[in-house]
Design a protein around this motif. Structure first.
Motif, mmCIF file in Angstrom:
data_model
loop_
_atom_site.group_PDB
_atom_site.id
_atom_site.type_symbol
_atom_site.label_atom_id
_atom_site.label_comp_id
_atom_site.label_asym_id
_atom_site.label_seq_id
_atom_site.Cartn_x
_atom_site.Cartn_y
_atom_site.Cartn_z
ATOM 1 N N GLU A 1 0.806 -1.216 0.000
ATOM 2 C CA GLU A 1 0.000 0.000 0.000
ATOM 3 C C GLU A 1 0.844 1.273 0.000
ATOM 4 N N GLU B 1 -5.804 6.666 -4.148
ATOM 5 C CA GLU B 1 -4.366 6.913 -4.093
ATOM 6 C C GLU B 1 -4.122 8.320 -3.579
ATOM 7 N N ASN C 1 -10.569 2.354 -5.700
ATOM 8 C CA ASN C 1 -9.488 2.503 -4.737
ATOM 9 C C ASN C 1 -9.071 3.969 -4.684
ATOM 10 N N TRP D 1 0.268 6.434 -1.141
ATOM 11 C CA TRP D 1 -0.503 5.536 -0.281
ATOM 12 C C TRP D 1 -1.722 5.080 -1.062
ATOM 13 N N THR D 2 -1.821 3.798 -1.283
ATOM 14 C CA THR D 2 -2.945 3.219 -2.001
ATOM 15 C C THR D 2 -3.900 2.560 -1.006
ATOM 16 N N ILE D 3 -5.156 2.972 -1.022
ATOM 17 C CA ILE D 3 -6.167 2.435 -0.117
ATOM 18 C C ILE D 3 -7.116 1.570 -0.937
ATOM 19 N N GLU D 4 -7.092 0.282 -0.696
ATOM 20 C CA GLU D 4 -7.996 -0.628 -1.384
ATOM 21 C C GLU D 4 -9.297 -0.690 -0.589
#
Length: 763
Positions: free
Chosen positions: A610, A670, A668, A659-662
């Motif tokens: 992430e 970013e 999603n 920061w990638t939030i799934e």
């Protein structure tokens, strides 16, 4: 031939010295097993970046897209040691690496940093300035690259690799809009043509209103309108033979880049800028009656053939032809009215500059993972340029009009005594080069490699200048003597490279190299060239040392590359400002010997899937070692030893994260940010300490951020961007010679804060 050697025992020294490449964010289907793996072609073959014994930064298309960056100038905020000088026209823009570059206005000189697109060398780096679109990656090679890239790479190379066609029908469309009225459209489509034949076609359009208000013309300037297209066809004629045909076309009309006068003119000419809020690099207004603008058109075609010849390797041939047309108009007096005092006259420049370049490279590269790995080849280069330059003045000696301020009276036809001096010059050059080159790597065992390479180059430079004497008694920036010069010179050079590379462990590689750089001879050919400026300017040569390490953990979560470097340049080709007939111009000269030394650190950290963090830092001490004093300099003149080179900030750095939030939902998220810092830098080789301080660009920090909504299936992306969030005003160049001894400031695109949204749809 110059001797060369390297201290091979230095190969195991230090865990501190080379650079790191920015991470390449590829879609999951194309992601390598190790997320730290990045493939580059810096040594004319595909290799893992971490295995290449050279300082290379790599910026991926995903990084550019994340930040909303689609132009070459923005790369300097992502790559330590890289600096870019804008100009009133892209024709004269320049690239600097490790503090070394050429501020070049001569038509018979070449850049110090080479620019290569899909293996094709561009004659002038300004031809590639503008939008980056449909890019796979950008490789920035720092330090002399003479062995494999030739004479216009004495300080380094920027190599752009565009995307290749896919095997299925598909592509993307993309649109960008910003709060300061910049709009861009981009798109690409992959079209399979037949079995073994694929194609990709891309196009882009951009329009920008500008950042500066011209009070006189009642319009915003320093904007642009440009569009371009590129096509690529890849044909597998047989399992062993592949052809790649690439064509591109670009057109631009811009009212860029008018320099703002940022300081108050001395004496009566202070009244010539009434109404302009003069605040240095924070000035956003001008009074100019001529619209400074540029029209550009360029196109090119290249054919690459790759033939697999079995155990001997791959034979590659790249044949390319390019044309570049530039027509510029410039307000050279920086005021909007003719006045009856010295410095109050009008001066306008305009004229076309067409150029054409033909290159042919053929090389043989051995397969990888062999005891002996080699690249050998030959290169031919022919670049022709010609410029027709006209300078028109308006000179007033008397007027009956009332003054607009104390001591300052305007002039106009019918009420003033006016002269209209003018002169036209046509000048040009043909630069022809032949080279043979080779690079050899000996894998002594599974952890030690020895490196040796060399390049022999023969240059022919022909130039001419035909200029009529100035009419009507002459005026500012006009010589009253004509010119009829035909010039010619040639030169031979051998540039070598040796080094040692060792794998200290599976994670750590270290290397030490000694390399030589070469930049061919030149002539100081420009509009006002005189009889004292006919001698060729000697070829520039460089001796460079580099110690480096490249470290990557087995899981790819940490990459740390560092470099220590030192390079000395003899017969350094540089520009300096001089006053000619009341107008400040730049003059190319052999400035003497200069050196650059320092260190670079770049790192990428991926604590989890992430999070990604990147950081880079460079320290560069680029200075004059021995300065060639001009003819008839007074006794005791300073040698200027130790002075900082132009556009060579001591410190540059950047830090950023993603920061990638799934979410598990429809999109999603970013969240990204980037901070870039640049320390103080001077604008030119100015001897006067007072002027030198005035043309020093103060250090600045630029903060960018973005928030993106991304379809989990990769079909669409909406990216909200913010650039220069702290509204940090800064100049890229400060020049003397404004009205009344004032100073002019060249402002970059991102000089003010703005926001935007970028929408992309993949199909």
């Amino acid at each position: 031939m110059r001797r060369f050697l390297v201290n091979a025992s230095a190969g195991a020294l230090l865990i501190s010295m080379t650079q790191v490449a920015q991470a390449q964010d590829t879609p999951p289907a194309a992601q390598p097993a190790d997320p730290g793996d990045i493939v580059v072609t810096a040594q004319k073959r595909e290799e893992n970046l971490q295995k290449v014994p050279a300082a290379i930064s790599v910026v991926s298309a995903a990084q550019l897209d994340q930040r909303g960056v689609v132009n070459i100038q923005s790369l300097q905020q992502l790559v330590p040691s890289l600096n870019i000088k804008d100009s009133a026209t892209t024709l004269d823009s320049s690239v600097f690496l490790r503090g070394v570059g050429t501020i070049n206005f001569s038509i018979a000189a070449e850049p110090s940093v080479g620019f290569v697109v899909d293996g094709v060398t561009y004659a002038r780096s300004g031809e590639a300035f503008g939008d980056l679109y449909d890019i796979e990656r950008v490789e920035v090679l720092r330090g002399p690259q003479g062995t494999l890239f030739g004479k216009n790479a004495s300080a380094g190379v920027i190599s752009v690799v565009t995307r290749r066609p896919g095997d299925e029908l598909g592509g993307f469309v993309e649109a960008l809009a910003t709060t300061d009225e910049e709009y861009k459209l981009r798109g690409a489509i992959d079209i399979p043509i037949a079995e073994g034949i694929t194609s990709r076609f891309t196009g882009n359009y951009g329009w920008f209103d500008g950042t500066v208000r011209n009070i006189t013309l009642d319009r915003t300037v320093n904007g642009y309108e440009r569009w371009g297209a590129r096509g690529m066809i890849v044909a597998e004629a047989s399992p062993a033979l592949t052809f790649t045909l690439i064509g591109d076309y670009r057109k631009q009309n811009s009212d860029c880049c008018a320099e703002v006068v940022g300081t108050t003119p001395a004496g009566a000419l202070a009244g010539s800028l009434i109404g302009v809020d003069l605040k240095g690099d924070e000035t956003r207004e001008i009074r100019q009656n001529t619209l400074t603008r540029t029209k550009e058109k360029s196109w090119g075609v290249s054919l690459q053939a790759d033939l697999d010849v079995g155990s001997a390797g791959t034979v590659t041939s790249i044949t390319a032809y390019r044309e570049y047309r530039n027509f510029g108009i410039r307000d050279g007096d920086f005021i909007d009215t003719v006045y009856n005092i010295a410095g109050g006259h009008q001066l306008d420049d305009f004229g076309p500059q067409p150029s054409e370049t033909f290159t042919q490279e053929i090389r043989l590269a051995s397969p990888g993972n062999q005891t002996l790995e080699y690249v050998v080849g030959g290169f031919y280069y022919n670049a022709k340029q010609q410029r027709t330059f006209q300078r028109d003045d308006i000179v007033c000696s008397a007027t009956t009009l009332p003054p607009v301020s104390p001591g300052l009276a305007p002039c106009a036809p019918g009420s003033s005594t006016l002269r209209f001096p003018s002169a036209v010059g046509t000048f040009g050059s043909t630069i022809e080069s032949f080279a043979i080159f080779g690079n050899l790597t000996v894998n002594v065992n599974d952890w030690l490699r020895l490196i040796a390479g060399g390049r022999y180059t023969h240059d022919n430079v022909d130039a001419f200048n035909n200029r009529i004497p100035a009419t009507n008694g002459g005026g500012p920036g006009l010589l009253n003597v004509g010119a009829n010069y035909d010039l010619s010179t040639s030169n031979d050079d051998f540039s070598g490279r040796v080094g040692v590379q060792a794998d200290i462990s599976d994670e750590l590689m270290t290397y030490a190299t000694y390399s030589q750089g070469y930049k061919g001879p030149a002539f100081n050919v420009f509009f006002n060239q005189n009889a004292g400026q006919l001698d060729p300017i000697a070829a520039e040569t460089a001796d460079a040392y580099e110690l480096g390490t490249k470290f990557k953990t087995a899981d790819g979560k940490l990459t740390l590359n560092t470099a220590l470097f030192y390079a000395k340049y003899d017969n350094f080709q540089a520009n300096s400002f001089v006053n000619l007939a009341g107008s400040v111009i730049t003059q190319l000269t052999n400035a003497g010997s200069v050196s650059t030394k320092g260190f670079e650190i770049e790192s990428v950290i991926r604590p989890s899937r992430e999070f990604t963090f990147n950081a880079g830092l460079s320290y560069t001490d680029a200075q004059i070692d021995e300065f060639n004093l001009p003819p008839n300099a007074p006794a005791g003149s300073s040698t200027r030893r130790g002075e900082q080179l132009p556009l060579a900030p001591t410190w540059k750095g950047n830090v950023g994260g993603l920061w990638t939030i799934e979410t598990g939902g429809f999109a999603n998220v970013e969240i990204g940010g980037q901070v870039a810092l640049t320390s103080d830098q001077v604008s030119s080789l100015e001897a006067n300490p007072v002027t030198r301080r005035a043309i020093t660009i103060d250090g600045y920090v630029v903060v960018d951020a973005n928030i993106a909504l991304v379809d989990p299936d990769g079909v669409w992306r909406v990216n909200f961007i913010g650039r220069n969030l702290t509204d940090e005003s800064y100049a890229t160049l400060i020049t003397p010679g404004g009205p009344g001894g004032s100073f002019r400031y060249l402002l970059p695109r991102d000089v003010d804060r703005y926001f935007g949204v970028n929408v992309r749809f993949n199909y």
